[in-house]
Design an enzyme around this catalytic site. Structure first.
Site: not given
Ligand SMILES: NC(=O)c1ccc[n+]([C@@H]2O[C@H](COP(=O)([O-])OP(=O)(O)OC[C@H]3O[C@@H](n4cnc5c(N)ncnc54)[C@H](OP(=O)(O)O)[C@@H]3O)[C@@H](O)[C@H]2O)c1
Length: 291
Positions: A63, A214-219
């Protein structure tokens, strides 16, 4: 007692961690590449997460690359004794930000050393092998060679526990023949439920399942069901999505990612959101609509 105590705990390796943790990927720059837009805000998010009781942080040296781990070190080192930092190896970044498989012995060894140096650690608590046969989802293929390298690094004392990411059931079974697999990190959320059976199997076996996106990722997830349930409970859709995952199985550990303090607070407060049975029933059908 902090609000996130209400999420309960589950074993991750030889640590018991709170089920609501934090994913650090969003702390790097756009596309998980380069420095963050607001360095001080990134430090503040990490410090508040840990001050609020988060004791499980997910990261990787790819990252940024390197940048997210360096920010974690700057914000939190020396680390609290109860903090478990989970990292992953198996990919490297191209100069254009692309994600390139990096599975050779040299690449995996270098990745572990990069994580140790940038996090400021002598041993990594948990290292996930990020399987890259298909970058977008689990795909069959033997992991014997790269996992044997990780098991060697474990024997050398550089890695305490090993997990798998983007893994199939077959690869988890193969992996268990090589070393203990303490966690599995795959994509899973309200709308993406390919791992339903795997989660239940791992729960029976006492193995942690850590959904990424867990929140759907980038979207982030958008659905009228989710919005309606959230409105009824005076919660936000993202809190409902997290509360549903906590309710889904006891071995699920959450690592929602955010670079925003207000989103962090909102997400951690999901630990205190009890979903009534009728809301769970409604949410259980969300994936059918999304499919
Ligand atoms: N093993 C793998 O291949 C892999 C792949 C992807 C991710 N990961 C891990 O999984 C973790 C979680 O995944 P992720 O961060 O990609 O996706 P996520 O947790 O599903 O969602 C993150 C997205 O949601 C937004 N968000 C977070 N809280 C929010 C809220 N309360 N209200 C509105 N929007 C919100 C964030 O934007 P803001 O910053 O604006 O809040 C960001 O755009 C990562 O941090 C990483 O450590 C692992």
């Amino acid at each position: 007692m902090s609000i996130i105590d209400q999420s309960g705990t589950f074993n991750l390796g030889d640590h018991k961690v709170r089920r609501l943790g934090y994913g650090a990927m969003q702390l790097a720059g756009p596309g998980v590449f380069g420095p963050p837009r607001d360095h001080d805000a990134a430090l503040a998010v990490l410090r508040e997460a840990v001050a609020s009781g988060v004791n499980h942080i997910d990261t990787s040296d790819f990252y940024g690359p390197h940048i997210t781990n360096q920010i974690i070190r700057e914000a939190l080192h020396p680390y609290r004794d109860d903090l478990v930092i989970v990292t992953k190896v198996g990919a490297r970044r191209g100069t254009d930000g692309s994600w390139i498989p990096a599975f050779s012995r040299d690449e995996l060894t270098e990745a572990v050393q990069d994580n140790l140096r940038n996090l400021g650690l002598d041993v990594l608590d948990v290292v996930n092998l990020r399987i890259m046969f298909d970058v977008h989802g689990p795909a069959e293929g033997s992991i014997e060679e790269p996992l044997t390298v990780l098991a060697d690094l474990q024997r050398r004392g550089l890695v305490r526990h090993v997990g798998l990411s983007n893994a199939t059931s077959g690869q988890i079974a193969e992996g268990r023949g090589i070393t203990e697999i303490v966690c599995v990190q795959n994509q899973y959320n309200l709308a993406h439920r390919n791992d339903d059976r795997l989660i239940d199997d791992l729960a029976r076996q006492g193995t942690a399942y850590v959904p990424f996106f867990p929140l759907g990722g980038f979207t982030p997830l958008q659905s009228s069901t989710l919005s309606n349930v959230a409105a009824r409970l005076s919660a936000t859709p993202m809190q409902v999505a997290l509360a549903w995952l906590l309710r889904r199985a006891p071995n699920i550990l959450l690592i929602p990612g955010t670079a925003s303090l207000s989103h962090l607070r909102e997400n951690l407060a999901a630990a205190g959101l009890a979903l009534p049975d009728d809301a769970v029933e409604e949410l259980n059908h969300m994936a059918d609509v999304a499919a």
